[in-house]
Design a protein around this motif. Structure first.
Motif, PDB file in Angstrom:
ATOM      1  N   HIS A  51      -4.432   3.073  -1.903  1.00 48.53           N
ATOM      2  CA  HIS A  51      -5.476   3.375  -1.940  1.00 48.53           C
ATOM      3  C   HIS A  51      -5.297   4.872  -1.109  1.00 48.53           C
ATOM      4  CE1 HIS A  51      -8.011   1.628   2.382  1.00 48.53           C
ATOM      5  NE2 HIS A  51      -7.438   3.656   2.501  1.00 48.53           N
TER       6      HIS A  51
ATOM      7  N   PHE B  93      -2.537   2.751  12.287  1.00 50.06           N
ATOM      8  CA  PHE B  93      -2.283   1.560  11.881  1.00 50.06           C
ATOM      9  C   PHE B  93      -1.821   0.191  13.136  1.00 50.06           C
ATOM     10  CE2 PHE B  93      -1.020   3.355   8.215  1.00 50.06           C
ATOM     11  CZ  PHE B  93      -2.170   3.091   7.313  1.00 50.06           C
TER      12      PHE B  93
ATOM     13  N   TYR C 102       1.988  -1.717   4.325  1.00 47.61           N
ATOM     14  CA  TYR C 102       2.190   0.018   4.646  1.00 47.61           C
ATOM     15  C   TYR C 102       2.862   0.674   4.440  1.00 47.61           C
ATOM     16  CZ  TYR C 102      -2.535  -1.852   5.328  1.00 47.61           C
ATOM     17  OH  TYR C 102      -3.673  -3.258   5.272  1.00 47.61           O
TER      18      TYR C 102
ATOM     19  N   HIS D 245       3.851  12.720   0.260  1.00 50.08           N
ATOM     20  CA  HIS D 245       3.423  11.721  -0.584  1.00 50.08           C
ATOM     21  C   HIS D 245       4.323  11.141  -1.515  1.00 50.08           C
ATOM     22  CE1 HIS D 245      -1.301  12.739   0.595  1.00 50.08           C
ATOM     23  NE2 HIS D 245      -0.742  11.789   0.936  1.00 50.08           N
TER      24      HIS D 245
ATOM     25  N   GLN E 256       0.846   7.961  11.118  1.00 46.71           N
ATOM     26  CA  GLN E 256      -0.138   7.637  11.473  1.00 46.71           C
ATOM     27  C   GLN E 256      -0.095   5.898  12.577  1.00 46.71           C
ATOM     28  OE1 GLN E 256      -2.853   7.066   7.846  1.00 46.71           O
ATOM     29  NE2 GLN E 256      -1.619   8.636   7.236  1.00 46.71           N
TER      30      GLN E 256
ATOM     31  N   VAL F 193       3.725   4.128   4.692  1.00 47.98           N
ATOM     32  CA  VAL F 193       2.387   6.014   4.892  1.00 47.98           C
ATOM     33  C   VAL F 193       3.615   6.087   6.081  1.00 47.98           C
ATOM     34  CG1 VAL F 193       0.364   6.063   5.753  1.00 47.98           C
ATOM     35  CG2 VAL F 193       0.654   4.070   4.891  1.00 47.98           C
TER      36      VAL F 193
ATOM     37  N   ASP G  25       1.117  -1.415   0.324  1.00 47.33           N
ATOM     38  CA  ASP G  25      -0.037  -0.198  -0.248  1.00 47.33           C
ATOM     39  C   ASP G  25       0.809   1.249  -0.097  1.00 47.33           C
ATOM     40  OD1 ASP G  25      -1.702   1.684   0.638  1.00 47.33           O
ATOM     41  OD2 ASP G  25      -3.483   0.226   2.060  1.00 47.33           O
TER      42      ASP G  25
ATOM     43  N   SER H  87      -0.568   6.365  -2.257  1.00 52.16           N
ATOM     44  CA  SER H  87      -2.044   6.691  -1.874  1.00 52.16           C
ATOM     45  C   SER H  87      -2.223   7.892  -1.073  1.00 52.16           C
ATOM     46  CB  SER H  87      -2.410   5.675  -0.175  1.00 52.16           C
ATOM     47  OG  SER H  87      -1.909   4.810  -0.393  1.00 52.16           O
ATOM     48  N   PRO H  88      -2.094   9.235  -2.317  1.00 57.52           N
ATOM     49  CA  PRO H  88      -2.740  10.977  -1.754  1.00 57.52           C
ATOM     50  C   PRO H  88      -4.241  10.911  -2.174  1.00 57.52           C
ATOM     51  CG  PRO H  88      -2.454  10.433  -4.708  1.00 57.52           C
ATOM     52  CD  PRO H  88      -1.857   8.776  -3.549  1.00 57.52           C
ATOM     53  N   ASN H  89      -4.765  12.043  -2.087  1.00 54.31           N
ATOM     54  CA  ASN H  89      -5.946  11.870  -1.480  1.00 54.31           C
ATOM     55  C   ASN H  89      -6.494  12.893  -2.599  1.00 54.31           C
ATOM     56  OD1 ASN H  89      -6.043  11.101   0.885  1.00 54.31           O
ATOM     57  ND2 ASN H  89      -4.607  12.793   1.813  1.00 54.31           N
TER      58      ASN H  89
ATOM     59  N   GLY I 215      -7.340   8.774  -1.135  1.00 52.67           N
ATOM     60  CA  GLY I 215      -8.829   9.435  -0.184  1.00 52.67           C
ATOM     61  C   GLY I 215      -9.383  10.567  -1.561  1.00 52.67           C
TER      62      GLY I 215
ATOM     63  N   ASP J  99      -9.817   1.309   6.695  1.00 54.51           N
ATOM     64  CA  ASP J  99      -8.496   0.024   6.495  1.00 54.51           C
ATOM     65  C   ASP J  99      -8.931  -1.761   7.046  1.00 54.51           C
ATOM     66  OD1 ASP J  99      -6.197   1.219   5.684  1.00 54.51           O
ATOM     67  OD2 ASP J  99      -6.027   2.539   6.534  1.00 54.51           O
TER      68      ASP J  99
ATOM     69  N   TYR K 293     -11.802   6.564   8.300  1.00 50.00           N
ATOM     70  CA  TYR K 293     -10.842   6.033   7.533  1.00 50.00           C
ATOM     71  C   TYR K 293     -10.410   4.241   8.153  1.00 50.00           C
ATOM     72  CZ  TYR K 293      -6.046   6.921   6.738  1.00 50.00           C
ATOM     73  OH  TYR K 293      -4.483   6.101   6.283  1.00 50.00           O
TER      74      TYR K 293
HETATM   75  N1  ARG Z   1      -4.807   8.704   2.015  1.00 52.93           N
HETATM   76  C1  ARG Z   1      -3.761   9.105   3.326  1.00 52.93           C
HETATM   77  C2  ARG Z   1      -3.004  10.652   2.946  1.00 52.93           C
HETATM   78  O1  ARG Z   1      -2.561  10.785   2.450  1.00 52.93           O
HETATM   79  C3  ARG Z   1      -2.717   7.773   3.345  1.00 52.93           C
HETATM   80  C4  ARG Z   1      -3.264   6.522   3.197  1.00 52.93           C
HETATM   81  C5  ARG Z   1      -2.414   5.243   3.329  1.00 52.93           C
HETATM   82  N2  ARG Z   1      -3.356   3.993   3.298  1.00 52.93           N
HETATM   83  C6  ARG Z   1      -4.311   3.138   4.064  1.00 52.93           C
HETATM   84  N3  ARG Z   1      -4.341   2.164   4.044  1.00 52.93           N
HETATM   85  N4  ARG Z   1      -4.542   4.014   5.102  1.00 52.93           N
HETATM   86  O2  ARG Z   1      -2.806  10.924   4.574  1.00 52.93           O
END
Ligand code: ARG
Length: 576
Positions: free
Chosen positions: A159, A347, A337, A133, A343, A339, A119, A122-124, A161, A319, A315
């Motif tokens: 992943h 996790f 992951y 990112h 976070q 990330v 994973d 994973s940008p938004n 957002g 997950d 969120y």
């Molecule tokens: N979109 C999230 C962010 O920008 C990160 C996602 C990471 N992956 C996940 N499975 N939570 O912070």
């Protein structure tokens, strides 16, 4: 060919068994690089303790046997009972010659191969991809390349957002701006401006806020017109990510998108399963899991909220659904992951609940490969001069422009110069991310990352260009250099021994998703090559066999550097 540390580990195990009985064969051989020899084994110390004997005596017995083996030149006891090990030149030469003839350069495929979901990126949607990112994208892309090279079956999961209450205001703003104008703005990467304008209106204009709230409800209810606009917003942002990915040489494609919304249909059932298993309970109207061991500041159990009291999911729920899906439907053995470190607790809690649910087990594992913060050169949060967060495409442009300044005196042909500058700038930016332990932060400093010496992308690129130029001058193809490799000078020997560690370096990256281990290895390799090049004439070698051997060693170095840089995803220009 064999990795020297592994070869020595086997020899130490055999010596342990021969000297002290087969029950000691699987004691840890504790092989480390040494300042005084090629490697050192510390196996005698714990063994002496177990046997109740003097460590130096145990070490001496082992050293005598090790000294008898063909591979080892000398085995000497030092200090309280360390054994310094020096390999035979002939062994190193033969192994290096073998590595030259091996397509995989000594990288042994994983056995058994696993199915790994990575994973990353994973940008938004409708939020600017920020430097953070960028780093998860670059590190993640190197990790997937390495895992695939080792024979694992890899599923990339981007992943993104694409769901949440903010979409109400974004969609209303899109309508206000007009579809065409919004499309153009977003695809051009003016994402921050779009988001900020929506947010400002949401705060200032109650009627806009009210429209936004109604729009969220319509989105959740699956209203077709709303879904059409939402899809448009996603496609626009996707276009922008894809231009960034393409420019950076990132292997993610649209097929790898596993957006948050994908899991929406599973959320209710995930909650039901967790509730039925007694893992989730209603607390203050919300459905929460309380994984053991997590407490708030006041010592009370910390909830992982699965369903808010208004019925909404968040969120964490997504997950949880993603883990269950990846395990049950994708049959993953390992989830990684990549990330941001901020976070971590999220996790840890999500994984703990998934273990309670039996989705994760000893055989099906999940790990958060935490990414440290990238700051500006002043070690403060990364911002532009105007204080807004930096647009990624501008950052890349700046790296390339500065790279062009660094190399501008070397090339007259503007097209060639632009091509090389692109590779050098992007290589420098990516390598700066990859060479630092992924969980430590670093300051993004263009001058440092573009330096031609030190642990930088350009230094490694330059090493490959230099080797290529040797072959151009020799008038032969590097690929045709066959050896055999023979070793006469220290610098030659050191380089050959270094190259033999390639397989181990690649495998190490896969263990904890740590590309910096490979970056460090490549830097050491380029440095060993520099020392070799300065001390051992290649084209002017004293005789033909030595010349042939040195060409072969140079060719092997080139192949290892290119393979390694390829696994890091660093572009390599032919000349520099
Ligand atoms: N979109 C999230 C962010 O920008 C990160 C996602 C990471 N992956 C996940 N499975 N939570 O912070």
């Amino acid at each position: 060919m064999t990795d020297p540390q592994q070869a020595l580990a086997r020899l130490v195990a055999a010596a342990l068994a021969a000297a002290f009985g087969p029950e000691h064969a699987d004691a840890d051989p504790l092989i480390r690089p040494s300042q005084f020899a090629d490697y050192q084994s510390n196996a005698a110390l714990p063994l002496a303790k177990r046997l109740g004997r003097a460590p130096r005596d145990v070490a001496t017995e082992l050293a005598v046997r090790l000294g008898d083996s063909e591979e080892i030149e000398t085995a000497e006891v030092s200090g309280p009972g360390f054994i310094n090990l020096t390999l035979h030149d002939d062994w190193i030469a033969a192994e290096a010659t073998g590595q030259l003839g091996d397509d995989r350069l000594g990288v042994v495929p994983a056995n058994p191969p696993q199915r790994v979901v990575v994973d990353y990126s994973s940008p938004n949607v409708a939020r600017e991809m920020h430097v953070g990112h960028l780093r998860t994208t670059i590190v993640g892309d190197s990790v997937v390349r390495v895992l695939e090279y080792l024979g694992h079956s890899v599923i990339r999961a981007n992943h993104i957002g694409d769901w949440g209450t903010q979409f109400g205001m974004l969609l209303e703003h899109l309508l206000d701006v007009g579809e065409e104008a919004a499309n153009a703005q977003l695809a051009a990467g003016e994402i921050n401006a779009f988001y900020q304008a929506a947010n400002a209106k949401f705060k200032a204009d109650p009627s806009f806020a009210e429209r936004s709230r109604r729009r969220v409800v319509a989105l959740q209810a699956g209203d077709l017109e709303t879904l059409r606009l939402w899809t448009m917003l996603i496609n626009d942002t996707k276009k922008y990510y894809n231009t960034i990915y393409a420019r950076l040489g990132v292997t993610l494609t649209d097929a790898d998108l596993a957006p948050e919304s994908f899991y929406n249909p599973m959320l209710a059932d995930v909650c039901d399963e967790l509730e039925a298993k007694g893992i989730a309970v209603i607390s203050d109207g919300a459905l929460c899991a309380f994984p053991p061991g997590f407490t708030g500041r006041d010592g009370s159990p910390l909830p992982l909220i699965l369903r808010k009291s208004d019925g909404g999911y968040g969120y964490a729920t997504t997950d949880m659904a993603a883990i269950r899906y990846r395990v049950r439907e994708l049959h993953a053995d390992r989830l990684i992951y990549i990330v941001g470190a901020e976070q971590s607790q999220h996790f840890e809690m999500v994984f703990a609940v998934a273990r309670q649910a039996g989705w994760l087990t000893d055989a099906i594992t999940a790990e958060h490969a935490a990414i440290g913060l990238v700051t500006g050169a002043d070690r403060k949060r990364f911002r532009t001069r105007t204080g807004s967060s930096v647009k990624l495409s501008d950052l890349i442009d700046e790296a390339v422009e500065r790279a062009e300044e660094v190399i501008k005196d070397r090339y007259d042909d503007p097209e060639l110069r632009a091509q090389i500058a692109e590779a050098v700038g992007i290589g420098a930016l990516k390598y700066a991310d990859l060479s630092v332990a992924r969980d430590s932060g670093y300051a993004l400093d263009f001058d440092r990352m573009l330096a031609l010496t030190g642990n930088t992308g350009p230094y490694l690129q330059y090493a490959t260009a230099r080797i290529r130029s040797i072959f151009r001058r020799a008038g032969i193809e590097a690929a045709s250099a066959r050896g055999p490799i023979g070793l006469t000078e220290d610098a030659e020997r050191a380089l050959a021994l270094q190259l033999l560690g390639f397989g181990a370096a690649v495998t190490q990256v896969s263990e904890h998703a740590e590309p910096h281990k490979l970056a460090g290895f490549l830097f050491d390799t380029a440095s060993a090559f520099t020392a070799f090049y300065e001390n051992c004439p290649v084209l002017q070698a004293p005789d033909e066999p030595v010349r042939r051997s040195r060409l072969a060693l140079s060719a092997l170095t080139l192949r290892v550097l290119l393979a390694g840089l390829g696994l890091l995803g660093i572009p390599v220009p032919e000349r520099m």
